[in-house]
Design an enzyme around this catalytic site. Structure first.
Site, PDB file in Angstrom:
ATOM      1  CE  LYS A  15     -10.806  -7.979   1.121  1.00 46.85           C
ATOM      2  NZ  LYS A  15      -9.708  -7.044   0.815  1.00 46.85           N
ATOM      3  CB  SER A  50      -4.023  -6.758   4.602  1.00 43.06           C
ATOM      4  OG  SER A  50      -3.677  -5.474   4.148  1.00 43.06           O
ATOM      5  CG  HIS A  80      -1.875  -1.027   1.406  1.00 37.38           C
ATOM      6  ND1 HIS A  80      -1.982  -1.791   2.539  1.00 37.38           N
ATOM      7  CD2 HIS A  80      -2.844  -1.471   0.560  1.00 37.38           C
ATOM      8  CE1 HIS A  80      -2.987  -2.652   2.400  1.00 37.38           C
ATOM      9  NE2 HIS A  80      -3.505  -2.498   1.198  1.00 37.38           N
ATOM     10  NE  ARG A 109      -2.527  -7.836  -4.503  1.00 38.05           N
ATOM     11  CZ  ARG A 109      -3.264  -8.149  -3.462  1.00 38.05           C
ATOM     12  NH1 ARG A 109      -2.700  -8.344  -2.306  1.00 38.05           N
ATOM     13  NH2 ARG A 109      -4.557  -8.297  -3.569  1.00 38.05           N
TER      14      ARG A 109
HETATM   15  O1  PNS Z   1      -8.496  -3.073   0.257  1.00 39.61           O
HETATM   16  P1  PNS Z   1      -9.754  -3.552  -0.385  1.00 39.61           P
HETATM   17  O2  PNS Z   1     -10.525  -4.456   0.525  1.00 39.61           O
HETATM   18  O3  PNS Z   1      -9.516  -4.172  -1.743  1.00 39.61           O
HETATM   19  O4  PNS Z   1     -10.639  -2.238  -0.630  1.00 39.61           O
HETATM   20  C1  PNS Z   1     -11.899  -2.331  -1.241  1.00 39.61           C
HETATM   21  C2  PNS Z   1     -12.629  -0.987  -1.123  1.00 39.61           C
HETATM   22  C3  PNS Z   1     -12.791  -0.602   0.344  1.00 39.61           C
HETATM   23  C4  PNS Z   1     -11.843   0.082  -1.855  1.00 39.61           C
HETATM   24  C5  PNS Z   1     -14.006  -1.186  -1.801  1.00 39.61           C
HETATM   25  O5  PNS Z   1     -14.683  -2.256  -1.199  1.00 39.61           O
HETATM   26  C6  PNS Z   1     -14.859   0.081  -1.723  1.00 39.61           C
HETATM   27  O6  PNS Z   1     -14.691   0.968  -2.541  1.00 39.61           O
HETATM   28  N1  PNS Z   1     -15.783   0.142  -0.727  1.00 39.61           N
HETATM   29  C7  PNS Z   1     -16.676   1.254  -0.544  1.00 39.61           C
HETATM   30  C8  PNS Z   1     -18.093   0.897  -1.041  1.00 39.61           C
HETATM   31  C9  PNS Z   1     -18.123   0.979  -2.566  1.00 39.61           C
HETATM   32  O7  PNS Z   1     -18.091   2.051  -3.113  1.00 39.61           O
HETATM   33  N2  PNS Z   1     -18.116  -0.204  -3.226  1.00 39.61           N
HETATM   34  C10 PNS Z   1     -17.943  -0.276  -4.677  1.00 39.61           C
HETATM   35  C11 PNS Z   1     -19.205  -0.096  -5.439  1.00 39.61           C
HETATM   36  S1  PNS Z   1     -20.325  -1.425  -5.245  1.00 39.61           S
END
Ligand code: PNS
Length: 161
Positions: A42, A129, A18, A91
């Site tokens: 998650k 993570s 990150h 990645r």
């Molecule tokens: O580190 P991650 O778990 O890959 O992050 C995912 C994250 C938090 C960026 C994604 O789940 C997110 O944008 N969540 C906020 C809600 C949202 O806008 N979801 C996408 C549209 S359905």
């Protein structure tokens, strides 16, 4: 005009992978907001406050990086913050399908939400993570995987007693 990018993620916890993406984004944009957000699929190990605190420690020396938290749609945060881009690290091929879908849905919801993908540095290709959490839980050495400023806190919080 100031160009702001948002780096969203669960950051549960923040890793060197990150951090690398944040540092590189900070060179490309005037301002970067690291957005500690929620992934509904998650269950996080750290609270939102803990995750924000760790990210703040990790980025404290980068002048144009701010940290914020948001419990809502990323697209709504893009509108609220006036950001012009979402920066994500990619990645491998396995990340691509999900990230491509997210990029398209965010753009569909908010026209200004352009997603910029940065290729993860080779040394972080394997890093996640979840792996960091497993290693720390069993008392393994995670110093290669998390920024030095958060190492002690992450270890103390995750290592089984
Ligand atoms: O580190 P991650 O778990 O890959 O992050 C995912 C994250 C938090 C960026 C994604 O789940 C997110 O944008 N969540 C906020 C809600 C949202 O806008 N979801 C996408 C549209 S359905």
């Amino acid at each position: 005009m100031k160009r702001t990018a948002v780096c969203p993620g669960s950051f549960d916890p923040v890793t060197k992978g990150h951090f690398d993406i944040i540092v590189r984004a900070a060179k490309l944009f005037d301002e970067v907001i690291v957005l500690v957000s929620s992934n509904k699929d998650k269950q996080p190990s750290f609270t939102a406050e803990e995750r924000v605190g760790l990210v703040r420690l990790a980025v404290q020396d980068i002048g144009n990086v701010k940290v914020d938290t948001w419990d809502g749609l990323l697209a709504d945060y893009i509108v609220k913050s006036g950001a012009c881009a979402i920066v994500k690290g990619l990645r491998a091929i396995s990340d691509f399908e999900y990230e491509f879908q997210m990029a398209l849905i965010n753009k569909k919801m908010v026209e200004q939400a352009e997603t910029v993908f940065l290729t993860t540095s080779a040394e972080n290709l394997y890093l996640s993570s979840s792996l960091v959490k497993q290693i720390a839980y069993f008392g393994g050495d995670i110093s290669d995987f998390v920024p030095p400023s958060v190492l002690k806190d992450v270890q103390a919080r995750l290592c089984r007693k």
